[in-house]
Design a protein around this motif. Structure first.
Motif, PDB file in Angstrom:
ATOM      1  N   GLY A  51       0.836  -1.194   0.000  1.00 30.43           N
ATOM      2  CA  GLY A  51       0.000   0.000   0.000  1.00 30.43           C
ATOM      3  C   GLY A  51       0.865   1.236   0.000  1.00 30.43           C
ATOM      4  O   GLY A  51       2.077   1.167  -0.175  1.00 30.43           O
ATOM      5  N   VAL A  52       0.238   2.381   0.237  1.00 30.72           N
ATOM      6  CA  VAL A  52       0.938   3.655   0.179  1.00 30.72           C
ATOM      7  C   VAL A  52       2.063   3.718   1.200  1.00 30.72           C
ATOM      8  O   VAL A  52       3.156   4.166   0.908  1.00 30.72           O
ATOM      9  N   ASP A  53       1.814   3.271   2.431  1.00 28.38           N
ATOM     10  CA  ASP A  53       2.835   3.328   3.475  1.00 28.38           C
ATOM     11  C   ASP A  53       3.093   1.915   3.995  1.00 28.38           C
ATOM     12  O   ASP A  53       2.819   1.601   5.148  1.00 28.38           O
ATOM     13  N   ALA A  54       3.616   1.082   3.130  1.00 23.46           N
ATOM     14  CA  ALA A  54       3.794  -0.333   3.459  1.00 23.46           C
ATOM     15  C   ALA A  54       4.763  -0.541   4.618  1.00 23.46           C
ATOM     16  O   ALA A  54       4.569  -1.439   5.424  1.00 23.46           O
ATOM     17  N   VAL A  55       5.796   0.273   4.718  1.00 23.09           N
ATOM     18  CA  VAL A  55       6.780   0.107   5.788  1.00 23.09           C
ATOM     19  C   VAL A  55       6.121   0.320   7.144  1.00 23.09           C
ATOM     20  O   VAL A  55       6.264  -0.490   8.058  1.00 23.09           O
ATOM     21  N   ALA A  56       5.371   1.408   7.276  1.00 19.91           N
ATOM     22  CA  ALA A  56       4.675   1.678   8.535  1.00 19.91           C
ATOM     23  C   ALA A  56       3.609   0.611   8.794  1.00 19.91           C
ATOM     24  O   ALA A  56       3.405   0.191   9.935  1.00 19.91           O
ATOM     25  N   GLY A  57       2.937   0.163   7.733  1.00 25.10           N
ATOM     26  CA  GLY A  57       1.924  -0.874   7.884  1.00 25.10           C
ATOM     27  C   GLY A  57       2.515  -2.182   8.372  1.00 25.10           C
ATOM     28  O   GLY A  57       1.946  -2.843   9.240  1.00 25.10           O
ATOM     29  N   LEU A  58       3.666  -2.555   7.843  1.00 21.68           N
ATOM     30  CA  LEU A  58       4.314  -3.794   8.264  1.00 21.68           C
ATOM     31  C   LEU A  58       4.779  -3.688   9.712  1.00 21.68           C
ATOM     32  O   LEU A  58       4.627  -4.628  10.487  1.00 21.68           O
ATOM     33  N   ALA A  59       5.303  -2.534  10.089  1.00 21.25           N
ATOM     34  CA  ALA A  59       5.729  -2.332  11.481  1.00 21.25           C
ATOM     35  C   ALA A  59       4.527  -2.417  12.417  1.00 21.25           C
ATOM     36  O   ALA A  59       4.592  -3.051  13.479  1.00 21.25           O
ATOM     37  N   SER A  60       3.423  -1.800  12.009  1.00 25.71           N
ATOM     38  CA  SER A  60       2.209  -1.822  12.816  1.00 25.71           C
ATOM     39  C   SER A  60       1.675  -3.245  12.966  1.00 25.71           C
ATOM     40  O   SER A  60       1.310  -3.681  14.056  1.00 25.71           O
TER      41      SER A  60
ATOM     42  N   LEU B 140      10.224 -10.565  11.972  1.00 29.95           N
ATOM     43  CA  LEU B 140      10.393  -9.702  10.814  1.00 29.95           C
ATOM     44  C   LEU B 140      11.663 -10.127  10.092  1.00 29.95           C
ATOM     45  O   LEU B 140      12.719 -10.268  10.716  1.00 29.95           O
ATOM     46  N   ILE B 141      11.555 -10.375   8.811  1.00 29.48           N
ATOM     47  CA  ILE B 141      12.715 -10.784   8.005  1.00 29.48           C
ATOM     48  C   ILE B 141      13.150  -9.588   7.181  1.00 29.48           C
ATOM     49  O   ILE B 141      12.398  -9.081   6.356  1.00 29.48           O
ATOM     50  N   ARG B 142      14.341  -9.138   7.413  1.00 34.95           N
ATOM     51  CA  ARG B 142      14.886  -7.998   6.663  1.00 34.95           C
ATOM     52  C   ARG B 142      15.815  -8.533   5.581  1.00 34.95           C
ATOM     53  O   ARG B 142      16.703  -9.316   5.851  1.00 34.95           O
TER      54      ARG B 142
ATOM     55  N   VAL C 172      11.527  -4.327   0.448  1.00 36.45           N
ATOM     56  CA  VAL C 172      10.451  -5.060   1.106  1.00 36.45           C
ATOM     57  C   VAL C 172      11.010  -5.874   2.253  1.00 36.45           C
ATOM     58  O   VAL C 172      11.991  -6.596   2.101  1.00 36.45           O
ATOM     59  N   ASP C 173      10.414  -5.714   3.395  1.00 34.41           N
ATOM     60  CA  ASP C 173      10.656  -6.596   4.515  1.00 34.41           C
ATOM     61  C   ASP C 173       9.450  -7.511   4.592  1.00 34.41           C
ATOM     62  O   ASP C 173       8.358  -7.144   4.156  1.00 34.41           O
ATOM     63  N   VAL C 174       9.649  -8.672   5.132  1.00 30.72           N
ATOM     64  CA  VAL C 174       8.585  -9.666   5.188  1.00 30.72           C
ATOM     65  C   VAL C 174       8.370 -10.057   6.641  1.00 30.72           C
ATOM     66  O   VAL C 174       9.318 -10.205   7.408  1.00 30.72           O
ATOM     67  N   LEU C 175       7.132 -10.244   7.011  1.00 28.90           N
ATOM     68  CA  LEU C 175       6.770 -10.713   8.328  1.00 28.90           C
ATOM     69  C   LEU C 175       6.498 -12.212   8.222  1.00 28.90           C
ATOM     70  O   LEU C 175       5.702 -12.630   7.377  1.00 28.90           O
ATOM     71  N   ALA C 176       7.179 -12.996   9.011  1.00 28.30           N
ATOM     72  CA  ALA C 176       6.972 -14.449   8.997  1.00 28.30           C
ATOM     73  C   ALA C 176       6.206 -14.850  10.246  1.00 28.30           C
ATOM     74  O   ALA C 176       6.522 -14.410  11.351  1.00 28.30           O
ATOM     75  N   VAL C 177       5.178 -15.675  10.058  1.00 24.66           N
ATOM     76  CA  VAL C 177       4.377 -16.173  11.164  1.00 24.66           C
ATOM     77  C   VAL C 177       4.299 -17.689  11.040  1.00 24.66           C
ATOM     78  O   VAL C 177       3.854 -18.207  10.015  1.00 24.66           O
ATOM     79  N   ALA C 178       4.746 -18.392  12.070  1.00 26.65           N
ATOM     80  CA  ALA C 178       4.656 -19.850  12.078  1.00 26.65           C
ATOM     81  C   ALA C 178       3.261 -20.232  12.555  1.00 26.65           C
ATOM     82  O   ALA C 178       2.880 -19.928  13.679  1.00 26.65           O
TER      83      ALA C 178
END
Length: 120
Positions: A9-18, A35-37, A49-55
């Motif tokens: 989205g427009v503010d993906a970095v802030a969205g991923l952090a949130s 968080l995978i950097r 792009v950073d990725v959030l991993a959830v097991a």
């Protein structure tokens, strides 16, 4: 099985952090969220792009993830947020804030993504 969540989205970095902060507060997901950097490519000042991993292997983790995503997507935002959920085998499903879904509907999408190979 581990799934990857990418916020777009427009503010993906802030969205991923949130979203990372939101999911880490979920008791059932404790210790399952990271968080995978990605290192920046040559000529870049940072990774795109950073990725959030959830097991979400067993237990109630998938149900907890679905419920958390449902509530997080309902939070007021300035722009539309899209979450892409992918598994290591390449299966992918997208959930958007525009088409709000119930926790049960999101869980169904996630279960289909996690348990059935192929694009969704």
């Amino acid at each position: 099985m581990e799934s990857w969540l990418v916020v777009e989205g427009v503010d993906a970095v802030a969205g991923l952090a949130s979203l990372t902060d939101w999911l880490r507060r979920e008791g059932e997901l404790r210790g399952r969220v990271r968080l995978i950097r990605h290192p920046p490519e040559q000529g870049q000042m940072g990774s795109l792009v950073d990725v959030l991993a959830v097991a979400v292997g067993g237990g109630g983790a998938l149900t907890a993830l679905a419920g958390s995503l449902s509530v997080w997507l309902r939070q007021p935002r300035r722009a539309t947020v899209r979450i892409a959920v992918a598994t290591p085998d390449g299966t992918r499903v997208e959930i958007t804030g525009e088409n709000l879904r119930t926790a049960g509907e999101i869980e169904g999408l996630l279960r289909g993504c996690v348990h059935h190979p192929g694009d969704r």
